[in-house]
Design an enzyme around this catalytic site. Sequence first.
Site, short mmCIF file in Angstrom:
data_model
loop_
_atom_site.label_atom_id
_atom_site.label_comp_id
_atom_site.label_asym_id
_atom_site.label_seq_id
_atom_site.Cartn_x
_atom_site.Cartn_y
_atom_site.Cartn_z
N ASP A 96 1.15 -1.44 -0.23
CA ASP A 96 0.74 -0.04 -0.01
C ASP A 96 0.58 1.00 -0.23
OD1 ASP A 96 -2.04 2.08 1.11
OD2 ASP A 96 -3.26 0.57 1.88
N HIS A 124 0.82 3.61 -10.15
CA HIS A 124 0.04 3.92 -8.96
C HIS A 124 -1.04 4.95 -9.03
CE1 HIS A 124 3.06 4.49 -7.01
NE2 HIS A 124 2.32 5.38 -6.36
N TYR A 190 -5.11 15.76 -6.39
CA TYR A 190 -5.22 14.94 -7.90
C TYR A 190 -4.08 15.26 -8.65
CZ TYR A 190 -5.13 11.63 -11.75
OH TYR A 190 -4.34 11.10 -12.55
N ALA A 192 -2.77 18.47 -8.05
CA ALA A 192 -1.17 19.17 -7.63
C ALA A 192 -0.31 17.89 -7.86
CB ALA A 192 -2.07 19.46 -5.81
N SER A 193 -0.69 16.56 -7.22
CA SER A 193 -0.34 15.70 -7.74
C SER A 193 1.00 15.03 -9.11
CB SER A 193 -0.18 14.04 -7.20
OG SER A 193 -1.83 13.87 -7.19
N GLY A 223 -4.99 10.16 -20.40
CA GLY A 223 -6.02 11.32 -20.34
C GLY A 223 -7.14 10.11 -20.03
N THR A 227 -10.91 2.65 -17.92
CA THR A 227 -10.69 1.45 -16.30
C THR A 227 -11.86 1.59 -15.44
OG1 THR A 227 -9.60 3.06 -15.10
CG2 THR A 227 -8.24 2.41 -16.72
#
Length: 301
Positions: A96, A124, A190, A192-193, A223, A227
């Site tokens: 994890d 991931h 998300y 920002a990461s 894009g 999934t």
Amino acid sequence: MGYGLKKLSLALSTVVIAYLLMYSGTKFDPADVQDKKVLITGASSGIGEQMAYHFAKMGANLVLTARREHRLKEVVERCKKLSPKPTANHAYIVADMRELDKTKNVITYSVDSLKGLDILVLNHARISVSNMWFGSQQNLTDMAMEMDINFRSYVQLASHALPHLLKSKGRIAFVSSTAEKVPVPGMAVYTASKHAIQGFFGVLRQEMVMRNTGVSVTSCIVGGTRTENVMELFKQKFGEEKLKGLNFADPTAVALEIVKATVARQYEVFTSSDKWSSILMFLGKISPEFADQVTLKVLFE
Ligand SMILES: *[C@@H]1O[C@H](CO)[C@@H](O)[C@H](O)[C@H]1NC(C)=O
């Protein structure tokens, strides 16, 4: 032809020529994948799973990591069936990525199992799409966790892998997102990461070149892709009807594009994407402000 038009066409042809020069040297040869030692994160489903199958078919040795053991087992079994080599090594390690101190185990296990490391695919991510940022304590707590998973674990994995990649003159690929180019409401952390990894790995790439290491770094701009995870999240956010109109890309095709670009040591790859991400990214290059306005109109009205 007016002066302005001349200047514009000159600028356009310069861009086209520069683009052609940049990509003419990057040829993908599937033979380059034979016997390569590859670690893929987030490999239990989605694009990561599909990358594992492509690498397996081309004769690579693999270590896969993710949280769900039963899924990893299934993916590894399928890789074994797809591999042309009876002796190929396919293994997994459950992890994890919230637990940053485990990133070292993942690399140590991979290097032991594969007897080295040639390709690190950082894929991931925790994706949250439907909550707006209010600045609550909960938001701040979630942000720290999400940055650990989406950013800090990438840096840690790459750092622990680096000595091995230096030895093999290896390759790093990291999966970024069109979210990094177009701000979409509900995806603050998300987004920002993805900026953070783009920034970090952009500098690492420069340093690899400067130090003459032979290690390549490929940014993969993904894009809207069909999934399981993303479809579920976007269905909640936009509803079934709107989702159909977005034309999301096929994860198998996207995975192959990433594998090819990584193996060819391409600087970056824009994978097949949903229609609107492609349009908005293009608009964003011309006028980010206009692209922002269009984003709100097409997605939220
Ligand atoms: C921020 O916190 C508020 C209130 O706790 C919540 O409603 C919202 O969904 C949170 N946003 C994110 C991005 O988590």
